[in-house]
Scaffold this motif. Structure first.
Motif, short mmCIF file in Angstrom:
data_model
loop_
_atom_site.label_atom_id
_atom_site.label_comp_id
_atom_site.label_asym_id
_atom_site.label_seq_id
_atom_site.Cartn_x
_atom_site.Cartn_y
_atom_site.Cartn_z
N ALA A 1 -2.20 -2.49 -11.56
CA ALA A 1 -2.20 -3.53 -10.53
C ALA A 1 -1.98 -2.95 -9.14
O ALA A 1 -2.39 -3.55 -8.14
CB ALA A 1 -1.12 -4.57 -10.84
N LEU A 2 -1.35 -1.78 -9.07
CA LEU A 2 -1.09 -1.15 -7.78
C LEU A 2 -2.27 -0.33 -7.27
O LEU A 2 -2.28 0.08 -6.11
CB LEU A 2 0.14 -0.23 -7.89
CG LEU A 2 1.46 -0.90 -8.28
CD1 LEU A 2 2.56 0.16 -8.42
CD2 LEU A 2 1.86 -1.94 -7.24
N ALA A 3 -3.25 -0.06 -8.13
CA ALA A 3 -4.34 0.85 -7.77
C ALA A 3 -5.10 0.40 -6.52
O ALA A 3 -5.52 1.23 -5.71
CB ALA A 3 -5.30 1.00 -8.95
N GLU A 4 -5.27 -0.90 -6.36
CA GLU A 4 -6.04 -1.42 -5.23
C GLU A 4 -5.36 -1.08 -3.90
O GLU A 4 -6.03 -0.99 -2.86
CB GLU A 4 -6.20 -2.94 -5.36
CG GLU A 4 -7.13 -3.57 -4.35
CD GLU A 4 -8.58 -3.13 -4.51
OE1 GLU A 4 -9.31 -3.12 -3.49
OE2 GLU A 4 -8.98 -2.79 -5.64
N GLY A 5 -4.05 -0.87 -3.92
CA GLY A 5 -3.33 -0.58 -2.69
C GLY A 5 -3.14 0.90 -2.40
O GLY A 5 -2.44 1.25 -1.44
N VAL B 1 0.85 -1.19 0.00
CA VAL B 1 0.00 0.00 0.00
C VAL B 1 0.89 1.24 0.00
O VAL B 1 2.05 1.19 0.39
CB VAL B 1 -0.94 0.03 1.23
CG1 VAL B 1 -1.89 -1.15 1.21
CG2 VAL B 1 -0.16 0.07 2.53
N GLN B 2 0.33 2.33 -0.43
CA GLN B 2 0.98 3.64 -0.33
C GLN B 2 -0.07 4.73 -0.37
O GLN B 2 -1.17 4.53 -0.88
CB GLN B 2 2.02 3.83 -1.43
CG GLN B 2 1.52 3.67 -2.85
CD GLN B 2 2.63 3.88 -3.88
OE1 GLN B 2 3.04 5.01 -4.14
NE2 GLN B 2 3.12 2.78 -4.47
N GLY B 3 0.28 5.85 0.19
CA GLY B 3 -0.66 6.97 0.23
C GLY B 3 -0.58 7.78 -1.06
O GLY B 3 0.46 7.89 -1.68
#
Length: 432
Positions: free
Chosen positions: A374-378, A307-309
């Motif tokens: 693929a990173l959007a969910e996080g 995850v990331q902000g």
């Protein structure tokens, strides 16, 4: 010099807004024939992005002759001061392009309309709740989040393969410990495994800190924001410190750079990897030497997960606008799934809308699009998204503290003391 140029730019934009201000004889944004006039201030600056925005305005005007939208060019460099001046002068644009981390003071100050009465069910459902939280202040929703940008690793493919390191995927990213080991492998013979362009270190550290289990900003029993530095808050900052000062696998000279400043060294083989915003891919495509092979990798993950902000780009409506319903209708048009895809591709970023995010053109392996989606969910709201006093804490406390820490001038204990003790004194002034 830079401050003078910024003041001049602000004055120019404000003057433009004043000159294109109220049209219509009765002062309510209508022409004599009843046509409604709306001003849309866009911050799109890349040609592809500006062209997409202007074309969508043209398409709206062709289909809605009774509500005409005027495109007004703004600037990211001066938008906060320019908007504050226009709000206080009663000359704000009707539709405002900004970023969610710039909205808090305007929302709490009563300058931005609460959009809840006007938002369509389609738009509310299409954008995930985690994104809506970035524009929710108090009870009101004061902007529509529409573009977001994860941070990714841009790697020199040839050097990475030669190192023998495992290639990370969104499903199985490196841990922060593994990332540190890889950068040591990639270092040597005048080359650094990574360069951290940390001219503005605070948002990078806080947003990536979520992956290490950090939060830094918390709420006490009364709902007031407080700072606490817990073990997870030291994972990312500690990794960067160790890479720069212990391993010598990260270039000290890059700490004061912006992302664009580090690209020549990356192309020249001085740095094997760069942590950059997703949109930097466009600059890399434009500037990379012929034959240069690069790849997009996910950022490392820790106890907090992959995850990331983020602080999404937003579209808001001025509280003083006499035509809020029509302004939100234009926003709704601008953010139809197909249009949101056009805006995302123009800015080389990700749309917040789930339908747009599923578009095949945003899931291609080419240029790393598939890694980004693929990173959007996080992606999560940035930790200090709605904290009043955050800008002052960032500028006066956190920026110098992180800069000194990463350079090795202070240790982790002093970093913690300054962020928390000095920071809580700043926040307390905003929460009495």
């Amino acid at each position: 010099m830079r401050a003078a140029l910024r003041r001049a730019a602000t004055a120019a934009v404000v003057l433009a807004l004043l000159l294109t201000g109220c049209s219509g004889g009765d002062g309510d944004g209508r022409d004599a024939d009843g046509t409604i006039r709306l001003r849309f201030q866009s911050l799109a600056w890349q040609k592809e992005s500006a062209d997409a925005n202007k074309q969508l305005v043209k398409e709206w005007n062709a289909a809605h002759p009774e509500v005409r939208v005027e495109y007004v060019q703004g600037s990211w460099d001066s938008v906060h001061d320019q908007l504050l001046t226009s709000f206080e002068g009663g000359e704000a644009p009707d539709i405002i392009h900004d970023a969610s981390d710039d909205l808090a003071d305007f929302a709490y100050g009563g300058y931005l309309a609460d959009l809840r009465p006007y938002l369509s069910a389609r738009l509310r459902a299409d954008i995930p709740e985690r994104s809506w939280r970035t524009t929710t202040f108090g009870e009101g929703v004061h902007g529509v989040p529409f573009l977001q940008e994860p941070r990714v690793l841009i790697a020199n493919t040839k050097l990475l393969k030669a190192s023998g390191a495992r290639i990370p995927t969104p499903e199985r990213p490196w841990s922060w410990k593994e990332f540190r080991q890889v950068t040591k492998k990639l270092s040597g013979q005048g080359r650094y495994g990574v360069a951290w362009p940390l001219k503005e270190p605070v948002s990078v550290t806080l947003n990536l800190g979520l992956s290490g289990g950090g939060q830094l900003f918390h709420r006490d029993g009364d709902g007031k924001a407080v700072l606490r530095f817990e073990p997870g808050d030291g994972v990312v900052s500690g990794t960067i410190y160790d890479q720069v000062n212990t391993d010598r696998s990260a270039a000290r000279s890059a700490l004061g750079m912006g992302g664009s400043d580090a690209l020549p060294g990356f192309f020249g083989g001085k740095y094997a990897m760069l942590p950059l915003g997703f949109s930097y891919r466009q600059q890399i495509i434009q500037q990379a030497p012929e034959g240069f092979d690069w790849t997009v990798l996910p950022m490392p993950a820790g106890a907090g997960g992959a995850v990331q902000g983020v602080s999404p780009q937003t579209l808001s409506v001025a509280e003083e606008s006499p035509h809020k319903k029509e302004a939100v209708a234009f926003i709704d048009f601008l953010l139809r799934p197909a249009n949101m895809v056009r805006l995302a591709r123009g800015d080389w970023m990700l749309p917040t809308g789930t339908e747009a995010l599923a578009d095949p053109s945003l899931r291609s392996a080419e240029h790393g699009w598939a890694v980004g989606t693929a990173l959007a969910e996080g992606l999560r709201p940035a930790p200090a998204q709605s904290v009043r006093g955050y800008p002052e804490w960032k500028d006066k406390v956190a920026t110098p503290a992180y800069q000194e820490f990463y350079s090795g001038a202070i240790d982790a204990d002093e970093l913690r003391e300054r962020l928390v003790e000095d920071g809580n004194r700043v926040l307390a002034r905003y929460q009495r």
